[in-house]
Enzyme design. Structure first.
Site, PDB file in Angstrom:
ATOM      1  CB  THR A  29      -1.128  -0.316   0.939  1.00  0.00           C
ATOM      2  OG1 THR A  29      -1.514  -1.273   1.106  1.00  0.00           O
ATOM      3  CG2 THR A  29      -1.887   1.498   1.572  1.00  0.00           C
ATOM      4  CE  LYS A  82       1.694   2.996   4.766  1.00  0.00           C
ATOM      5  NZ  LYS A  82       1.671   2.207   3.742  1.00  0.00           N
ATOM      6  CE  LYS A 102      -5.687  -1.126   1.606  1.00  0.00           C
ATOM      7  NZ  LYS A 102      -4.293  -1.810   1.711  1.00  0.00           N
TER       8      LYS A 102
END
Length: 291
Positions: free
Chosen positions: A97, A240, A172
């Site tokens: 990711t 993050k 995502k």
């Protein structure tokens, strides 16, 4: 059977690489901590190499699942990176990711060498990786996706091509934006139930049969009610991911007020010492304020 390398044996990559072995593929792994690579080989019987370059040499596919953009560049680019060893016609599949920008950067570098590339972040958490039921969001060329899809089926129950390189990462981001709001809503609901003197578990058993139902509710309400937060994706990693989404939103002009607020709430959880708690720990922040 395909010859594959898997770079990165964290909580996701370790079982994902294992599923590839179980499905009959010839797997070579690389991990920054060599002891973990050796442990993986002891469990699954594959091979390990001390550098990404050596792991990627001669492989049909190279899969990557590491922490962030910088980690990704470190294992893919440079003289000891995977791309330097990969042959024309092979395919690089990135399950990290990361940002859409780094996906485009790596996609361009791969294309210049005649190597296929798809950005393919996953959803489903550690449990999904262990059980081989991840959802894969993909950006790239259709031919590269179709070639990689049968191999990814070792650990994915769903994989979809969403558009050009970078589209997987953007999707995502949508996933994480939606999860952030749902978890905050669930935390507030349970906090309200406790303050009102209700039996939270019985309440959720009822409302989960109606419109309030969600994966988070079904899978996390019991541990949240019990104040247990050691069941999956860590707060540090969620921050993050939300940071990546917020950065992208500033570039594309979208407005994410709830996402920004929940990101701030997670920073408060970190300040409580909850960096490695799972994302449902938003309730811990509310319970602390309740005293």
């Amino acid at each position: 059977m395909a010859k594959v390398a898997f770079l990165g044996l964290g909580v996701m990559g370790y079982p994902m690489a294992g599923h590839l072995v179980k499905h009959g593929h010839e797997v070579t792994v690389y991990n920054r901590t060599q002891a973990k690579a050796q442990a993986w080989c002891d469990t699954y019987g594959g091979n390990w190499c001390p550098t990404p370059f050596e792991a990627a040499k001669g492989q049909d596919f190279v899969f990557v699942c590491v922490g962030n953009d910088d980690d990704l560049r470190s294992v893919v680019l440079g003289d000891t990176g995977a791309l330097a060893a990969m042959e024309e016609g092979s395919i690089l599949v990135d399950h990290t990711t990361a940002s859409a920008d780094v996906a485009r950067e790596l996609g361009g570098a791969a294309k210049a060498k005649g190597i296929g590339f798809i950005d393919a972040p996953v959803s489903g958490g550690q449990a999904g990786a262990e059980n081989g039921v991840l959802t894969v969001m993909v950006g790239g060329e259709a031919a590269d996706f179709e070639a990689a899809k049968p191999v990814m089926q070792a650990y994915a129950r769903c994989s979809e091509l969403l558009g050009e390189v970078g589209s997987g990462q953007l999707t995502k981001m949508v996933n994480q934006i939606c999860i952030a709001g749902v978890v905050q809503g669930l935390a507030e609901g349970l906090h309200f139930a406790r303050s009102a003197g209700l039996d939270g578990e019985r309440v959720v058993e009822v409302i989960s049969k109606g419109a309030a139902q969600s994966w988070q509710m079904e899978n996390r309400y019991q541990t949240m009610w019990q104040g247990q937060y050691d069941f999956g994706f860590a707060v540090d990693w969620m921050r993050k991911d939300l940071g990546i989404a917020l950065d992208e939103a500033r570039r594309n002009g979208s407005h994410l007020p709830l996402t920004a607020l929940v990101d701030q709430f997670y920073s408060e959880v970190q300040a409580q010492g909850g960096q490695r708690w799972d994302t449902s720990s938003l309730l811990a922040r509310l319970e602390k304020s309740r005293g």
